[in-house]
Design an enzyme around this catalytic site. Structure first.
Site, PDB file in Angstrom:
ATOM      1  N   LYS A  59      18.848  31.133  -9.278  1.00  0.00           N
ATOM      2  CA  LYS A  59      19.724  30.397  -8.363  1.00  0.00           C
ATOM      3  C   LYS A  59      20.885  29.722  -9.088  1.00  0.00           C
ATOM      4  O   LYS A  59      21.876  29.352  -8.451  1.00  0.00           O
ATOM      5  CB  LYS A  59      18.922  29.359  -7.574  1.00  0.00           C
ATOM      6  CG  LYS A  59      18.367  28.198  -8.367  1.00  0.00           C
ATOM      7  CD  LYS A  59      17.525  27.292  -7.473  1.00  0.00           C
ATOM      8  CE  LYS A  59      16.943  26.114  -8.234  1.00  0.00           C
ATOM      9  NZ  LYS A  59      17.966  25.170  -8.711  1.00  0.00           N
ATOM     10  N   ASP A  60      20.795  29.583 -10.412  1.00  0.00           N
ATOM     11  CA  ASP A  60      21.876  28.971 -11.187  1.00  0.00           C
ATOM     12  C   ASP A  60      22.907  29.981 -11.664  1.00  0.00           C
ATOM     13  O   ASP A  60      23.937  29.590 -12.227  1.00  0.00           O
ATOM     14  CB  ASP A  60      21.307  28.237 -12.411  1.00  0.00           C
ATOM     15  CG  ASP A  60      20.448  27.043 -12.030  1.00  0.00           C
ATOM     16  OD1 ASP A  60      20.693  26.459 -10.945  1.00  0.00           O
ATOM     17  OD2 ASP A  60      19.551  26.688 -12.809  1.00  0.00           O
TER      18      ASP A  60
ATOM     19  N   ARG B 200      23.448  21.885  -0.410  1.00  0.00           N
ATOM     20  CA  ARG B 200      22.629  22.651   0.541  1.00  0.00           C
ATOM     21  C   ARG B 200      21.475  21.799   1.051  1.00  0.00           C
ATOM     22  O   ARG B 200      21.216  21.724   2.264  1.00  0.00           O
ATOM     23  CB  ARG B 200      22.084  23.914  -0.141  1.00  0.00           C
ATOM     24  CG  ARG B 200      21.039  24.669   0.683  1.00  0.00           C
ATOM     25  CD  ARG B 200      20.351  25.739  -0.160  1.00  0.00           C
ATOM     26  NE  ARG B 200      19.644  25.177  -1.303  1.00  0.00           N
ATOM     27  CZ  ARG B 200      18.416  24.662  -1.248  1.00  0.00           C
ATOM     28  NH1 ARG B 200      17.756  24.630  -0.111  1.00  0.00           N
ATOM     29  NH2 ARG B 200      17.839  24.185  -2.326  1.00  0.00           N
ATOM     30  N   ARG B 201      20.757  21.159   0.137  1.00  0.00           N
ATOM     31  CA  ARG B 201      19.654  20.301   0.559  1.00  0.00           C
ATOM     32  C   ARG B 201      20.162  19.110   1.351  1.00  0.00           C
ATOM     33  O   ARG B 201      19.580  18.736   2.378  1.00  0.00           O
ATOM     34  CB  ARG B 201      18.877  19.822  -0.676  1.00  0.00           C
ATOM     35  CG  ARG B 201      18.063  20.913  -1.349  1.00  0.00           C
ATOM     36  CD  ARG B 201      17.412  20.413  -2.622  1.00  0.00           C
ATOM     37  NE  ARG B 201      16.614  21.457  -3.260  1.00  0.00           N
ATOM     38  CZ  ARG B 201      16.463  21.580  -4.573  1.00  0.00           C
ATOM     39  NH1 ARG B 201      17.081  20.739  -5.395  1.00  0.00           N
ATOM     40  NH2 ARG B 201      15.727  22.561  -5.064  1.00  0.00           N
TER      41      ARG B 201
ATOM     42  N   ARG C 265      21.432  13.206 -10.565  1.00  0.00           N
ATOM     43  CA  ARG C 265      21.389  14.184 -11.641  1.00  0.00           C
ATOM     44  C   ARG C 265      20.146  13.946 -12.475  1.00  0.00           C
ATOM     45  O   ARG C 265      19.435  12.980 -12.287  1.00  0.00           O
ATOM     46  CB  ARG C 265      22.631  14.025 -12.549  1.00  0.00           C
ATOM     47  CG  ARG C 265      23.949  14.500 -11.962  1.00  0.00           C
ATOM     48  CD  ARG C 265      24.077  16.007 -11.852  1.00  0.00           C
ATOM     49  NE  ARG C 265      23.618  16.737 -13.019  1.00  0.00           N
ATOM     50  CZ  ARG C 265      24.351  16.950 -14.110  1.00  0.00           C
ATOM     51  NH1 ARG C 265      25.576  16.484 -14.181  1.00  0.00           N
ATOM     52  NH2 ARG C 265      23.863  17.641 -15.116  1.00  0.00           N
TER      53      ARG C 265
ATOM     54  N   ARG D  41      14.390  12.623 -12.159  1.00  0.00           N
ATOM     55  CA  ARG D  41      14.546  12.552 -10.705  1.00  0.00           C
ATOM     56  C   ARG D  41      13.298  11.977 -10.042  1.00  0.00           C
ATOM     57  O   ARG D  41      13.392  11.157  -9.131  1.00  0.00           O
ATOM     58  CB  ARG D  41      14.866  13.945 -10.154  1.00  0.00           C
ATOM     59  CG  ARG D  41      16.190  14.484 -10.665  1.00  0.00           C
ATOM     60  CD  ARG D  41      16.555  15.801 -10.018  1.00  0.00           C
ATOM     61  NE  ARG D  41      17.733  16.395 -10.655  1.00  0.00           N
ATOM     62  CZ  ARG D  41      18.648  17.112 -10.028  1.00  0.00           C
ATOM     63  NH1 ARG D  41      18.517  17.351  -8.734  1.00  0.00           N
ATOM     64  NH2 ARG D  41      19.683  17.610 -10.662  1.00  0.00           N
TER      65      ARG D  41
ATOM     66  N   CYS E 137      26.638  27.768  -6.068  1.00  0.00           N
ATOM     67  CA  CYS E 137      25.496  26.868  -5.878  1.00  0.00           C
ATOM     68  C   CYS E 137      25.916  25.528  -5.301  1.00  0.00           C
ATOM     69  O   CYS E 137      25.064  24.756  -4.860  1.00  0.00           O
ATOM     70  CB  CYS E 137      24.761  26.673  -7.203  1.00  0.00           C
ATOM     71  SG  CYS E 137      25.748  25.876  -8.492  1.00  0.00           S
TER      72      CYS E 137
END
Length: 324
Positions: free
Chosen positions: A79-80, A127-128, A145, A151, A258
């Site tokens: 996905k990156d 997106r989230r 970040r 996180r 992304c």
């Protein structure tokens, strides 16, 4: 050739993922794996992830290391990766995909539905953020970040985490919840922090989420008698490659990366490949969600499915909605 070298980022998640791939390839090839750490722009630059130059901030340095011959392979979170593939490199293997879902890690065992109005949820993903706001317009999204442990350390009542990037960060514990990829949490053995796995009907994942990609120079896979080439071929999972090829085909046609509020998830069921996709307004005020299917189970057929669904989304106003 008695050994092979794999380049990896230095985070706990990256080294864990690389270790799994290296061990699998060693078992399949009989060769000895070695790893080198490569520092990337995404690891050293502060500020919102979406503002760090678009896609590829975690991949560029690994690709340079490959091209310069510092390593034989690089392991990426798919996905990156940008959808445009450099001609001098190939994605030689995509192991079987693991959990594609996003995971809510909240204080006091709360779920997305039970979080109180005004709750703060941390994520670095537009997106989230957009899908969270669509599902719960009454929560506040906080851009964050950091590595997985950092996180998790933002959640009120959370324990200290080891994955702090090696800079001794102190857990802030200032948020009600964070959202992370379930696959990464599982790979790190941190799934006990998950209070809810978000169903794709609520939050579609990023294209390629839950998938690792092994990249190399073309000559690495050109020799059919090479143990490493044979191991890469054996590690590659056909259903995974078809699914993510359609997802990335959609992303490429939308000319998005992304940082775009776009989710996509494909799956193979018998002889049918189905792709679901969502495009969101940046503020989560509206979404367009559509699906399409094909029986052409080839890379070209999968890519064409992604393009077909992207065209449908564009006709229905996706570009204006998401600011593409």
């Amino acid at each position: 050739m008695s050994s092979f070298t794999v380049g990896t980022r230095g985070s706990a998640l990256a080294t864990t993922q690389t270790g799994h791939v290296a061990d699998a390839l060693a078992s399949l090839s009989g060769l000895t794996p070695q790893t080198i750490l490569v520092k990337t722009e995404g690891d050293v630059t502060s500020g919102p992830l979406a503002q760090l130059g678009g896609t590829g901030v975690f991949a560029a340095a690994l690709r340079v290391a490959l091209l310069k011959g510092r390593c034989d392979l690089a392991v990426h979170s798919l996905k990156d990766l940008p959808t445009a593939q450099p001609e001098a490199l190939v994605l030689a293997a995509m192991p079987e995909r693991v959990d594609v879902r996003d995971a809510l890690c909240a204080r006091d065992g709360l779920t997305l539905a039970s979080l109180p109005a005004g709750a703060t949820i941390g994520t670095g993903s537009p997106r989230r953020a957009a899908q969270l706001k669509y599902a719960r317009p009454d929560v506040d999204i906080v851009d964050i970040r950091g590595n997985v442990g950092t996180r998790l350390g933002r959640v009120k009542g959370s324990p200290e985490q080891a994955d702090d990037g090696g800079v001794g960060r102190v857990a802030q514990r200032d948020l009600d919840a964070v959202v992370l990829a379930a696959a990464g949490l599982r790979r790190l053995g941190l799934q006990e922090h998950v209070t809810e796995y978000l169903d794709p009907s609520v939050m579609l994942p990023a294209p390629g989420q839950g998938t690792l990609a092994v990249e190399c120079r073309p000559e690495t896979v050109a020799d059919p008698g090479s143990p490493l080439a044979a191991a890469l071929a054996a590690l590659d999972d056909d259903a995974t490659r078809l699914a993510v090829t359609s997802e990335r085909g959609l992303l490429a046609r939308l000319e998005a990366g992304c940082a775009a509020p776009i989710g996509a998830l494909a799956s193979v069921d018998g002889e049918l490949l189905t792709l679901d996709a969502v495009v969101c307004a940046q503020d989560g005020s509206d979404v367009i969600r559509r699906s399409a299917s094909t029986r052409d189970l080839t890379d070209d057929g999968a890519r064409a499915l992604g393009v077909q669904l992207a065209e449908l989304l564009l006709r229905e106003g996706a570009a204006d909605l998401a600011g593409l």
